[in-house]
Scaffold this motif. Structure first.
Motif, PDB file in Angstrom:
ATOM      1  N   GLN A 152       0.730  11.086   4.249  1.00  0.00           N
ATOM      2  CA  GLN A 152       0.599  11.655   5.594  1.00  0.00           C
ATOM      3  C   GLN A 152       0.995  13.119   5.550  1.00  0.00           C
ATOM      4  OE1 GLN A 152       2.902   9.842   8.813  1.00  0.00           O
ATOM      5  NE2 GLN A 152       1.348  10.456  10.297  1.00  0.00           N
ATOM      6  N   PHE A 165       5.818  -0.560   8.103  1.00  0.00           N
ATOM      7  CA  PHE A 165       5.802   0.771   7.513  1.00  0.00           C
ATOM      8  C   PHE A 165       7.214   1.237   7.208  1.00  0.00           C
ATOM      9  CE2 PHE A 165       1.453   2.306   8.233  1.00  0.00           C
ATOM     10  CZ  PHE A 165       0.963   1.281   9.007  1.00  0.00           C
ATOM     11  N   GLY A 166       7.388   1.853   6.035  1.00  0.00           N
ATOM     12  CA  GLY A 166       8.590   2.610   5.798  1.00  0.00           C
ATOM     13  C   GLY A 166       8.531   3.902   6.598  1.00  0.00           C
ATOM     14  N   THR A 167       9.654   4.568   6.707  1.00  0.00           N
ATOM     15  CA  THR A 167       9.674   5.824   7.466  1.00  0.00           C
ATOM     16  C   THR A 167       9.231   7.010   6.623  1.00  0.00           C
ATOM     17  OG1 THR A 167      12.029   5.972   7.036  1.00  0.00           O
ATOM     18  CG2 THR A 167      11.372   5.092   9.169  1.00  0.00           C
ATOM     19  N   LEU A 217       4.136   7.176   2.632  1.00  0.00           N
ATOM     20  CA  LEU A 217       4.553   5.984   3.369  1.00  0.00           C
ATOM     21  C   LEU A 217       4.283   4.732   2.553  1.00  0.00           C
ATOM     22  CD1 LEU A 217       2.937   6.780   6.848  1.00  0.00           C
ATOM     23  CD2 LEU A 217       5.301   7.148   6.185  1.00  0.00           C
ATOM     24  N   LEU A 276      -4.910   6.312   3.345  1.00  0.00           N
ATOM     25  CA  LEU A 276      -4.657   5.406   2.233  1.00  0.00           C
ATOM     26  C   LEU A 276      -4.714   6.154   0.911  1.00  0.00           C
ATOM     27  CD1 LEU A 276      -4.256   2.455   1.268  1.00  0.00           C
ATOM     28  CD2 LEU A 276      -6.760   2.328   1.094  1.00  0.00           C
ATOM     29  N   SER A 304      -3.854   0.965  -2.892  1.00  0.00           N
ATOM     30  CA  SER A 304      -3.271  -0.362  -2.779  1.00  0.00           C
ATOM     31  C   SER A 304      -2.436  -0.597  -4.037  1.00  0.00           C
ATOM     32  CB  SER A 304      -4.367  -1.422  -2.679  1.00  0.00           C
ATOM     33  OG  SER A 304      -5.187  -1.166  -1.560  1.00  0.00           O
ATOM     34  N   ARG A 336       1.675  16.224  11.068  1.00  0.00           N
ATOM     35  CA  ARG A 336       0.926  16.107  12.313  1.00  0.00           C
ATOM     36  C   ARG A 336      -0.491  15.549  12.130  1.00  0.00           C
ATOM     37  NH1 ARG A 336       3.889  18.710  16.192  1.00  0.00           N
ATOM     38  NH2 ARG A 336       2.170  18.926  17.662  1.00  0.00           N
ATOM     39  N   LYS A 337      -0.685  14.851  11.019  1.00  0.00           N
ATOM     40  CA  LYS A 337      -1.983  14.211  10.786  1.00  0.00           C
ATOM     41  C   LYS A 337      -1.794  12.692  10.673  1.00  0.00           C
ATOM     42  CE  LYS A 337      -4.541  17.969  10.240  1.00  0.00           C
ATOM     43  NZ  LYS A 337      -5.048  18.383   8.920  1.00  0.00           N
ATOM     44  N   GLU A 338      -2.911  11.988  10.580  1.00  0.00           N
ATOM     45  CA  GLU A 338      -2.832  10.545  10.462  1.00  0.00           C
ATOM     46  C   GLU A 338      -2.520  10.125   9.029  1.00  0.00           C
ATOM     47  OE1 GLU A 338      -5.529  12.279  10.544  1.00  0.00           O
ATOM     48  OE2 GLU A 338      -7.206  11.304   9.511  1.00  0.00           O
ATOM     49  N   PRO A 339      -1.949   8.942   8.825  1.00  0.00           N
ATOM     50  CA  PRO A 339      -1.768   8.435   7.457  1.00  0.00           C
ATOM     51  C   PRO A 339      -3.125   8.150   6.817  1.00  0.00           C
ATOM     52  CG  PRO A 339      -0.425   7.196   9.021  1.00  0.00           C
ATOM     53  CD  PRO A 339      -1.380   8.015   9.827  1.00  0.00           C
ATOM     54  N   TYR A 356       0.477   5.157   1.453  1.00  0.00           N
ATOM     55  CA  TYR A 356      -0.294   6.097   2.263  1.00  0.00           C
ATOM     56  C   TYR A 356       0.313   7.483   2.098  1.00  0.00           C
ATOM     57  CZ  TYR A 356      -2.848   2.484   4.840  1.00  0.00           C
ATOM     58  OH  TYR A 356      -3.679   1.446   5.191  1.00  0.00           O
ATOM     59  N   LYS A 403       1.557  -8.846  10.166  1.00  0.00           N
ATOM     60  CA  LYS A 403       2.068  -7.508  10.469  1.00  0.00           C
ATOM     61  C   LYS A 403       2.089  -6.617   9.234  1.00  0.00           C
ATOM     62  CE  LYS A 403       5.127  -8.343  14.358  1.00  0.00           C
ATOM     63  NZ  LYS A 403       6.526  -8.318  14.822  1.00  0.00           N
ATOM     64  N   TYR A 404       1.783  -5.352   9.507  1.00  0.00           N
ATOM     65  CA  TYR A 404       2.001  -4.305   8.529  1.00  0.00           C
ATOM     66  C   TYR A 404       3.316  -3.630   8.886  1.00  0.00           C
ATOM     67  CZ  TYR A 404      -2.901  -4.811   7.245  1.00  0.00           C
ATOM     68  OH  TYR A 404      -4.109  -5.302   6.820  1.00  0.00           O
ATOM     69  N   PHE A 452       0.839  -1.192   0.000  1.00  0.00           N
ATOM     70  CA  PHE A 452       0.000   0.000   0.000  1.00  0.00           C
ATOM     71  C   PHE A 452       0.875   1.243   0.000  1.00  0.00           C
ATOM     72  CE2 PHE A 452      -3.550  -2.665   1.118  1.00  0.00           C
ATOM     73  CZ  PHE A 452      -3.025  -3.613   1.970  1.00  0.00           C
TER      74      PHE A 452
END
Lengths: 110, 112
Positions: A38, A100-102, A87, A46, A49, A41-44, A36, A97-98, A34
């Motif tokens: 971001q 995440f890249g940084t 991301l 989507l 996919s 200061r907000k949420e990721p 994402y 598990k997911y 996926f």
């Protein structure tokens, strides 16, 4: 080696440019991928996919290369509003598990 | 559209306090997750739950516990807050096995 690696950037590009990000993953058993977006200061959120055959959503194109274990995101005709961190996320069902890249930071300049 | 709601956007707590972070989703998802996000470290999984009353430890469960009494609600508990738990906390839910995560808007917790 990190499980999911991204170039942190920043990528500074002019409006209208095409920009591409890559993301490499280490677990060959990974199944789902996926991108994402971001904002600061907000949420990721989507973005899209990534499917095996590649997929497109407007100006955004995602590709998967299983042989080389990377995914890519191409943004065409960049807008100022595309400025964000992107991301890469990899899911492996065996580990449930997911990973995440940084993130890769994009700045689109006027 | 999936809606994941976290009860607080910003919290300031003192060292040693017990802290509750609440998360509610409205899509009847079975799977729910708690992450924390720190600069340079990305998102790290604290706990997840794949059903009511079920929970699994993630990568960094120390100092945290969770509660899932109802399907729509997943709570994260900091038993005794410490300054190294200052972070952005993100709740997420998902529909099925390979589905993407849907995040709440995050809780920025500061422990002083």
């Amino acid at each position: 080696r990190k499980e999911v690696e991204q170039d942190p950037g920043p990528f500074n590009v002019p409006e209208g440019a095409t920009v591409a990000f890559n993301c490499t993953y280490s677990n060959s058993a990974s199944q789902s991928f996926f991108w994402y977006r971001q904002d600061c200061r907000k949420e990721p959120k989507l973005l899209m996919s990534v499917y095996s055959s590649g997929n497109e959503d407007g100006r955004f194109t995602a590709q998967l290369n299983r042989a080389s274990q990377y995914i890519s995101l191409l943004i065409r005709d960049s807008k100022l509003s595309d400025s964000a961190t992107y991301l890469c996320v990899v899911f492996t069902s065996g580990t449930y598990k997911y990973i995440f890249g940084t993130g890769t930071r994009l700045k689109v300049l006027a | 559209d999936v809606k994941v709601t976290q009860s607080s956007r910003y919290l300031v707590k003192r060292t040693g306090e017990k802290v509750f972070l609440e998360c509610v989703q409205d899509m009847d998802h079975e799977n729910m997750f708690w992450y924390r996000q720190d600069p340079g470290l990305g998102l790290r999984l604290i706990y997840f739950s794949y059903d009511v009353k079920m929970k699994e430890k993630g990568d960094i469960p120390e100092g945290y516990s969770v509660s899932r009494e109802k399907k729509e609600r997943f709570s994260l508990i900091l038993e005794s807050a410490s300054t190294n738990q200052t972070s952005m906390y993100l709740c997420a839910s998902k529909e099925g096995a390979n589905s993407p995560l849907h995040f709440g808007n995050g809780t920025r917790l500061t422990v002083t």
